[in-house]
Design a protein around this motif. Structure first.
Motif, PDB file in Angstrom:
ATOM      1  N   GLY A 103     -14.378  72.625 137.720  1.00 28.75           N
ATOM      2  CA  GLY A 103     -14.775  71.660 137.011  1.00 28.75           C
ATOM      3  C   GLY A 103     -14.188  71.604 135.822  1.00 28.75           C
ATOM      4  O   GLY A 103     -14.688  71.026 135.017  1.00 28.75           O
ATOM      5  N   GLN A 104     -13.431  72.425 135.414  1.00 29.58           N
ATOM      6  CA  GLN A 104     -12.725  72.831 134.071  1.00 29.58           C
ATOM      7  C   GLN A 104     -11.196  72.365 133.974  1.00 29.58           C
ATOM      8  O   GLN A 104     -10.671  73.256 133.477  1.00 29.58           O
ATOM      9  CB  GLN A 104     -13.100  74.272 133.359  1.00 29.58           C
ATOM     10  N   GLY A 105     -10.834  71.195 134.486  1.00 31.63           N
ATOM     11  CA  GLY A 105      -9.609  70.722 134.160  1.00 31.63           C
ATOM     12  C   GLY A 105      -8.476  71.209 135.096  1.00 31.63           C
ATOM     13  O   GLY A 105      -8.934  71.524 136.090  1.00 31.63           O
ATOM     14  N   GLU A 106      -7.473  71.526 134.304  1.00 33.48           N
ATOM     15  CA  GLU A 106      -6.327  71.843 135.353  1.00 33.48           C
ATOM     16  C   GLU A 106      -5.221  72.800 134.412  1.00 33.48           C
ATOM     17  O   GLU A 106      -5.254  72.783 133.189  1.00 33.48           O
ATOM     18  CB  GLU A 106      -5.263  70.605 135.436  1.00 33.48           C
ATOM     19  N   VAL A 107      -4.664  73.829 135.264  1.00 31.55           N
ATOM     20  CA  VAL A 107      -4.038  74.778 134.437  1.00 31.55           C
ATOM     21  C   VAL A 107      -2.387  74.809 135.181  1.00 31.55           C
ATOM     22  O   VAL A 107      -2.290  74.452 136.270  1.00 31.55           O
ATOM     23  CB  VAL A 107      -4.530  76.313 135.008  1.00 31.55           C
ATOM     24  N   GLN A 108      -1.682  74.865 134.227  1.00 27.90           N
ATOM     25  CA  GLN A 108      -0.306  74.614 134.700  1.00 27.90           C
ATOM     26  C   GLN A 108       0.558  76.157 133.994  1.00 27.90           C
ATOM     27  O   GLN A 108       0.207  76.573 132.927  1.00 27.90           O
ATOM     28  CB  GLN A 108       0.474  73.575 134.076  1.00 27.90           C
ATOM     29  N   TYR A 109       1.260  76.858 135.022  1.00 26.81           N
ATOM     30  CA  TYR A 109       1.915  77.887 134.674  1.00 26.81           C
ATOM     31  C   TYR A 109       3.771  77.567 134.615  1.00 26.81           C
ATOM     32  O   TYR A 109       4.004  76.967 135.729  1.00 26.81           O
ATOM     33  CB  TYR A 109       1.886  79.017 135.675  1.00 26.81           C
ATOM     34  N   GLU A 110       4.046  77.868 133.857  1.00 19.63           N
ATOM     35  CA  GLU A 110       5.749  77.424 133.550  1.00 19.63           C
ATOM     36  C   GLU A 110       6.329  78.669 133.235  1.00 19.63           C
ATOM     37  O   GLU A 110       5.996  79.481 132.100  1.00 19.63           O
ATOM     38  CB  GLU A 110       5.828  76.591 132.275  1.00 19.63           C
ATOM     39  N   LEU A 111       7.290  79.216 133.951  1.00 21.21           N
ATOM     40  CA  LEU A 111       8.241  80.383 134.026  1.00 21.21           C
ATOM     41  C   LEU A 111       9.570  79.814 133.770  1.00 21.21           C
ATOM     42  O   LEU A 111      10.013  79.072 134.423  1.00 21.21           O
ATOM     43  CB  LEU A 111       8.186  81.170 135.065  1.00 21.21           C
TER      44      LEU A 111
END
Length: 176
Positions: A103-111
């Motif tokens: 319930g705490q948003g979204e995470v994006q990983y960029e490499l």
């Protein structure tokens, strides 16, 4: 601790944090996506690497480092084990992965490959409150310090000790 190790607010509900990791990019991708590797710095659990796939992260903070301090009282409920469910929203191996974070948003990983290393950028957005921003900022910072230590074959810092100190630092850096 270097000043550029700290995350930055890109919006009131969004934190962005970066680290330079040893390459190659496939190795860094594996440490983010493979359960056994991810469990050593963040959380174990299955991750179905396709858009719409299920993410089930199992945090075992007390197992991340040896001789760690106990969790602060406000995190006592997650000291032994905490689970977070999400769904993959972007999957472009080995460059981008995004998933919802309970319930705490979204995470994006960029490499991205830079020189002989890999620039990892984590953006955690749509955090519900300032307390969540501070907790998540300190959490990502501490977890990434563990990742860098593991990848470089160094002793990992004590998770809860580091997290507690960083939460105070982030409260100073991100004033109300």
């Amino acid at each position: 601790m270097k000043d550029d190790d700290y995350g930055v607010l890109t919006a009131p509900d969004t934190v962005r944090i970066e680290r330079l990791l040893p390459g190659p990019i496939e190795r860094a991708w594996a440490w983010i996506t493979e359960e056994d590797k991810r469990a050593q710095w963040l959380a174990g659990g299955a991750m179905d690497l396709q858009v719409g796939g299920r993410v089930a992260l199992t945090f075992r903070h007390k197992e991340l480092t040896h001789a760690d301090d106990p969790a602060p009282p406000k995190y006592a409920d997650m000291a032994a084990c905490a689970e977070l469910l999400g769904q993959v929203t972007v999957c472009e191996p080995p460059h981008r992965l995004a998933h919802t974070w309970g319930g705490q948003g979204e995470v994006q990983y960029e490499l991205r490959e830079v020189g002989g290393g890999v620039r990892l950028v984590i953006t955690h957005q749509r955090l519900p409150s300032r307390d969540d921003v501070l907790s998540v900022s300190a959490g990502w910072h501490a977890h990434l310090d563990l990742l860098v230590a593991r990848l470089r074959g160094r002793e990992a810092p004590r998770y809860w000790q580091l997290h507690s100190r960083l939460e105070v630092d982030y409260a100073d850096r991100f004033p109300v």
